[in-house]
Each structure stands twice: as C-alpha cells, then as structure tokens.
Design a protein around this motif. Structure first.
Motif, PDB file in Angstrom:
ATOM      1  N   MET A  95       0.836  -1.209   0.000  1.00 29.13           N
ATOM      2  CA  MET A  95       0.000   0.000   0.000  1.00 29.13           C
ATOM      3  C   MET A  95       0.865   1.251   0.000  1.00 29.13           C
ATOM      4  SD  MET A  95      -3.162  -0.553   2.661  1.00 29.13           S
ATOM      5  CE  MET A  95      -2.079  -0.885   4.053  1.00 29.13           C
ATOM      6  N   ARG A  96       0.278   2.308  -0.551  1.00 24.15           N
ATOM      7  CA  ARG A  96       0.896   3.627  -0.438  1.00 24.15           C
ATOM      8  C   ARG A  96       0.259   4.330   0.758  1.00 24.15           C
ATOM      9  NH1 ARG A  96       3.749   6.247  -4.139  1.00 24.15           N
ATOM     10  NH2 ARG A  96       2.610   8.222  -3.939  1.00 24.15           N
ATOM     11  N   LEU A  97       1.086   4.579   1.769  1.00 29.56           N
ATOM     12  CA  LEU A  97       0.601   5.109   3.039  1.00 29.56           C
ATOM     13  C   LEU A  97       1.076   6.534   3.273  1.00 29.56           C
ATOM     14  CD1 LEU A  97       1.526   2.014   5.211  1.00 29.56           C
ATOM     15  CD2 LEU A  97      -0.795   2.878   4.975  1.00 29.56           C
ATOM     16  N   LEU A  98       0.178   7.359   3.793  1.00 30.54           N
ATOM     17  CA  LEU A  98       0.565   8.665   4.308  1.00 30.54           C
ATOM     18  C   LEU A  98       0.775   8.537   5.808  1.00 30.54           C
ATOM     19  CD1 LEU A  98       0.865  11.779   4.252  1.00 30.54           C
ATOM     20  CD2 LEU A  98      -1.636  11.907   4.506  1.00 30.54           C
ATOM     21  N   PHE A  99       1.907   9.004   6.310  1.00 27.51           N
ATOM     22  CA  PHE A  99       2.190   8.979   7.739  1.00 27.51           C
ATOM     23  C   PHE A  99       2.388  10.424   8.193  1.00 27.51           C
ATOM     24  CE2 PHE A  99       5.148   6.938  11.178  1.00 27.51           C
ATOM     25  CZ  PHE A  99       4.271   7.369  12.156  1.00 27.51           C
ATOM     26  N   LEU A 100       1.446  10.916   8.994  1.00 32.31           N
ATOM     27  CA  LEU A 100       1.500  12.284   9.505  1.00 32.31           C
ATOM     28  C   LEU A 100       2.050  12.298  10.923  1.00 32.31           C
ATOM     29  CD1 LEU A 100      -1.915  13.930   8.489  1.00 32.31           C
ATOM     30  CD2 LEU A 100       0.353  14.449   7.575  1.00 32.31           C
ATOM     31  N   ALA A 101       3.020  13.166  11.162  1.00 34.50           N
ATOM     32  CA  ALA A 101       3.580  13.324  12.508  1.00 34.50           C
ATOM     33  C   ALA A 101       4.173  14.721  12.604  1.00 34.50           C
ATOM     34  CB  ALA A 101       4.659  12.273  12.783  1.00 34.50           C
ATOM     35  N   VAL A 102       4.377  15.187  13.818  1.00 36.17           N
ATOM     36  CA  VAL A 102       5.088  16.445  14.017  1.00 36.17           C
ATOM     37  C   VAL A 102       6.577  16.122  13.977  1.00 36.17           C
ATOM     38  CG1 VAL A 102       5.528  18.370  15.578  1.00 36.17           C
ATOM     39  CG2 VAL A 102       3.214  17.444  15.353  1.00 36.17           C
ATOM     40  N   LEU A 103       7.250  16.613  12.970  1.00 31.97           N
ATOM     41  CA  LEU A 103       8.625  16.196  12.706  1.00 31.97           C
ATOM     42  C   LEU A 103       9.661  17.221  13.153  1.00 31.97           C
ATOM     43  CD1 LEU A 103       8.121  14.596   9.183  1.00 31.97           C
ATOM     44  CD2 LEU A 103       8.112  13.489  11.433  1.00 31.97           C
ATOM     45  N   ARG A 104       9.307  18.015  14.137  1.00 33.10           N
ATOM     46  CA  ARG A 104      10.279  18.964  14.681  1.00 33.10           C
ATOM     47  C   ARG A 104      11.504  18.204  15.185  1.00 33.10           C
ATOM     48  NH1 ARG A 104       7.907  22.871  19.092  1.00 33.10           N
ATOM     49  NH2 ARG A 104       7.632  20.864  20.142  1.00 33.10           N
ATOM     50  N   ARG A 105      12.667  18.639  14.775  1.00 34.17           N
ATOM     51  CA  ARG A 105      13.900  17.931  15.122  1.00 34.17           C
ATOM     52  C   ARG A 105      14.096  17.859  16.633  1.00 34.17           C
ATOM     53  NH1 ARG A 105      18.797  20.643  12.607  1.00 34.17           N
ATOM     54  NH2 ARG A 105      19.837  18.715  13.237  1.00 34.17           N
ATOM     55  N   HIS A 106      14.774  16.815  17.040  1.00 29.30           N
ATOM     56  CA  HIS A 106      15.168  16.628  18.434  1.00 29.30           C
ATOM     57  C   HIS A 106      13.984  16.358  19.366  1.00 29.30           C
ATOM     58  CE1 HIS A 106      18.752  18.222  16.716  1.00 29.30           C
ATOM     59  NE2 HIS A 106      18.316  19.453  16.700  1.00 29.30           N
ATOM     60  N   THR A 107      12.884  15.870  18.804  1.00 29.70           N
ATOM     61  CA  THR A 107      11.751  15.512  19.646  1.00 29.70           C
ATOM     62  C   THR A 107      11.520  14.012  19.570  1.00 29.70           C
ATOM     63  OG1 THR A 107      10.149  15.846  17.865  1.00 29.70           O
ATOM     64  CG2 THR A 107      10.657  17.752  19.261  1.00 29.70           C
ATOM     65  N   GLY A 108      10.905  13.466  20.618  1.00 29.87           N
ATOM     66  CA  GLY A 108      10.615  12.041  20.640  1.00 29.87           C
ATOM     67  C   GLY A 108       9.687  11.626  19.514  1.00 29.87           C
ATOM     68  N   ASN A 109       8.709  12.494  19.184  1.00 36.91           N
ATOM     69  CA  ASN A 109       7.786  12.165  18.109  1.00 36.91           C
ATOM     70  C   ASN A 109       8.511  11.960  16.783  1.00 36.91           C
ATOM     71  OD1 ASN A 109       5.503  12.170  19.649  1.00 36.91           O
ATOM     72  ND2 ASN A 109       4.707  14.121  18.915  1.00 36.91           N
ATOM     73  N   ALA A 110       9.480  12.808  16.489  1.00 38.19           N
ATOM     74  CA  ALA A 110      10.211  12.700  15.229  1.00 38.19           C
ATOM     75  C   ALA A 110      11.006  11.394  15.172  1.00 38.19           C
ATOM     76  CB  ALA A 110      11.133  13.901  15.056  1.00 38.19           C
ATOM     77  N   VAL A 111      11.648  11.040  16.268  1.00 39.04           N
ATOM     78  CA  VAL A 111      12.421   9.795  16.314  1.00 39.04           C
ATOM     79  C   VAL A 111      11.503   8.587  16.173  1.00 39.04           C
ATOM     80  CG1 VAL A 111      13.906   8.358  17.763  1.00 39.04           C
ATOM     81  CG2 VAL A 111      14.259  10.831  17.701  1.00 39.04           C
ATOM     82  N   THR A 112      10.379   8.613  16.886  1.00 42.37           N
ATOM     83  CA  THR A 112       9.421   7.509  16.805  1.00 42.37           C
ATOM     84  C   THR A 112       8.868   7.367  15.394  1.00 42.37           C
ATOM     85  OG1 THR A 112       8.788   7.765  19.126  1.00 42.37           O
ATOM     86  CG2 THR A 112       7.223   6.622  17.698  1.00 42.37           C
ATOM     87  N   ALA A 113       8.542   8.496  14.769  1.00 41.14           N
ATOM     88  CA  ALA A 113       7.984   8.460  13.417  1.00 41.14           C
ATOM     89  C   ALA A 113       8.956   7.822  12.426  1.00 41.14           C
ATOM     90  CB  ALA A 113       7.614   9.871  12.964  1.00 41.14           C
ATOM     91  N   GLN A 114      10.226   8.178  12.527  1.00 42.25           N
ATOM     92  CA  GLN A 114      11.227   7.603  11.613  1.00 42.25           C
ATOM     93  C   GLN A 114      11.332   6.091  11.819  1.00 42.25           C
ATOM     94  OE1 GLN A 114      12.770   9.119   9.231  1.00 42.25           O
ATOM     95  NE2 GLN A 114      12.521  11.295   9.679  1.00 42.25           N
ATOM     96  N   ARG A 115      11.290   5.673  13.087  1.00 36.49           N
ATOM     97  CA  ARG A 115      11.418   4.240  13.375  1.00 36.49           C
ATOM     98  C   ARG A 115      10.198   3.466  12.868  1.00 36.49           C
ATOM     99  NH1 ARG A 115      11.669   4.752  18.303  1.00 36.49           N
ATOM    100  NH2 ARG A 115       9.658   3.886  18.924  1.00 36.49           N
TER     101      ARG A 115
END
Length: 346
Positions: free
Chosen positions: A1-21
């Motif tokens: 599937m082609r998926l859109l993944f939305l997250a707050v990607l501000r650098r140096h935040t836990g959300n950004a690291v989690t989203a990449q993983r």
C-alpha cells in the motif's frame, strides 16, 4: 500500500524519532510510506488534495490531535498512535478532547505506548475500547566504539580525571516541557560540596528563547554544563560512559533516553510523573524523585551504594530487553497496518 504517515517532525523531539522508526517498520513490511510533517498542512482540504495527487490508499498519524484530526472525512482507512501531549495535556481541553474522540470513531486502530496510556484513553473515550492496542517503543542502541570520552569532558569544560568523576546526563531538546532547569540549583549546591559530581545537559535548541534562558542559568551554576546536538551513536557512547541518566520532564509519553540508558546498562533517575513511572519502578529498574532535594538524596545514595547501582542496572537491562524489543515493535506494526487494507468488514 501507499501510506501517508502524519507526525510532528520537529527535530530533536521524541515524536520525530518515533515516526522515523515506525516508518522503517512499515517499509520493511513492503509498504510505501510517505512521511509528512502535520504542520505542513493548514486544512483538511490540503490533505485531501495531497491524498488524491499521491494516490494514497491509507494513512497513519502520530499524535491524536495534531495529526489524527487532519485525516478525518477523507474516505481512506487510517490508524493513530498516541503521543504524550495528546493524553497528558490536550485531553484536558474540551474542544480538543471532543475532536480526538471523533478521530477515534473513524480510526481502525489506535496504539498506546503503555497500559496506563491505554486506560486513560479508554476512560476518556469508552467507544474506542475495542480498538486500542499497547505497543511499547522498541529500542536499539549502538554506541560509537571510536568515541573519546576525555574529548567529551574537555568539550564540556570538565577538567578532572575521569577515574573518580560522576557525570549525570540529562538528554532533552531545550523546551519548557522538558524542564532542564528543574534540578540545576540543587545539583549546583551538591557540586560545591562534592566537586567530582557534574550534571551535563545535552540539549539541542528547540525553543530559541528558552535556550537563551537555559544558557544564562547554566553559566551561573557551578557543576552544570550544557552541550549541544550530538550524533546518535556519539550520544549513546556518552550515555554508556556516564554514571547515570536523568529525566526531569514535566510531561512524557515514553522517554527514549530512559529506555536507551537501561539498554546500555546505565542507572536512571527520573522525575515521578506518569510517563516515567510507567517504565521506571522505584528501586527496581531505576529511581524516581518528586523534587530536587529528593533527587540529590537519591543521587548521593546511588553514588555511595554500588550494590544498589548494580541491581537497578541489571533490572533495567532485563526490563527493556523483555518489554521494548525492536523486533516485537516491527511485528506489531506489520500486523496493525494490515487492518487498513480493504473495507472495515473484510
């Protein structure tokens, strides 16, 4: 599937690291995952246009309010991952609470990092009880074998032999919710009694105004140092060489720094807030403190009691390797994303 993944990607935040993983997990399962910053879209219509232009088949959002609300009403199946702020703070704001409930009505699944997060969500939105799953963050650490600890100490302006030094490491992006100044005065007083103890804040700039405040405070505080951004493998090496890792946040979803310290066999001292207490059991996998004075008391105890240090290190290592498996996280997301295929009745 082609998926859109939305997250707050501000650098140096836990959300950004989690989203990449998580994106890596989804792509390993054979999906094409387009990761976008939720703040890049100002309205649902912009999301609708993007979905159409990219021929997207499904979506995922990290953070129920910031990301999830943008996915409502577009006709594509989606899932959500709770962050920390949505359940710790946004849930207490009436309109945001209502919007997040509507998001959960449409979402096919929701992921909470801990049982306590799941319980909070189920209490707030009973209608979503059957679609909330628990998957702890997976951890994989790899220190830089070539890292030079003495060079790091020089960079931190610590001109002492490493032999009898006790460095307490506080890792956070410099923003108020992480409260990096919470322990500074108490720690500085302790350093003046015992000059071989230091607290080093590894804090890349997130909030420029607050960063200036932290820099000014640290300059006036003996025994406290501030170091900027570091590559992940170098940071893991710093953790491995430190005496303990500290978390003083006001709010946490799940602290990767705490889990990484446990995995690297380093003691953890964490502020006693729900997100930290969910992973740190006092005097078992780490130490929990409720105020700066208690932090100093516990830190002194850890320094003077090698048996306690050895015990919390062993328990922390066993805990994180049992409950925060990177492979288990990959398997879970691979399974969950299959719930986005086809119609809800399939």
């Amino acid at each position: 599937m082609r998926l859109l993944f939305l997250a707050v990607l501000r650098r140096h935040t836990g959300n950004a690291v989690t989203a990449q993983r998580v994106r890596d997990h989804l792509e390993a399962a054979g999906h094409e995952c387009i990761l976008k910053d939720a703040f890049d879209f100002e309205s649902p219509s912009e999301i609708a246009n993007f979905i159409k232009a990219e021929s997207l088949e499904a979506a995922l959002a990290l953070h129920l309010y910031r990301g999830g609300r943008l996915l409502r009403g577009h006709g594509i199946p989606f899932g959500v991952i709770f962050g920390g702020t949505d359940l710790n703070e946004d849930v207490n704001q009436g309109e945001k609470n209502k919007v997040m409930g509507k998001v959960l009505e449409e979402a096919r699944f929701a992921v909470a990092f801990t049982e306590s997060m799941k319980e909070t969500a189920q209490t707030q939105w009973p209608h979503a009880r059957g679609k909330i799953f628990v998957q702890s963050q997976g951890i994989s650490t790899a220190p830089n074998a070539a890292f030079n600890w003495n060079s790091f100490l020089q960079r931190s302006e610590i001109n002492q032999s490493a032999d009898h030094l006790h460095v307490f490491l506080l890792i956070c992006g410099l923003r108020r919710v992480k409260d990096p100044l919470y322990l500074v005065d108490a720690f500085s007083e302790w350093h003046q009694e015992e000059p071989n103890v230091y607290m080093v804040i590894v804090g890349p700039e997130v909030d420029p105004v607050f960063t200036r405040e932290v820099e000014a405070k640290v300059k006036r505080s003996p025994g406290v140092r501030l170091v900027g951004e570091m590559a992940q493998e170098d940071l893991h090496a710093v953790v491995k060489n430190s005496f303990a890792v500290v978390n003083s946040s006001v709010s946490e979803g799940m602290s990767a720094a705490i889990l990484e310290a446990m995995d690297l066999e380093v003691p953890v001292l964490a502020r006693n807030i729900p997100g930290n207490a969910a992973v740190v059991t006092h005097e078992v996998t780490g130490l929990l403190f409720s105020d700066p004075q208690e932090f100093v008391q516990l830190a002194k105890r850890l320094v003077s009691d090698p048996a306690l240090e050895k015990e919390v290190v062993a328990n922390g290592r066993d805990y994180v390797r049992m409950y925060h498996s990177w492979q288990a996280e990959r398997d879970t997301y691979g399974h969950l994303v299959r719930m986005l295929e086809g119609s809800p009745e399939d």
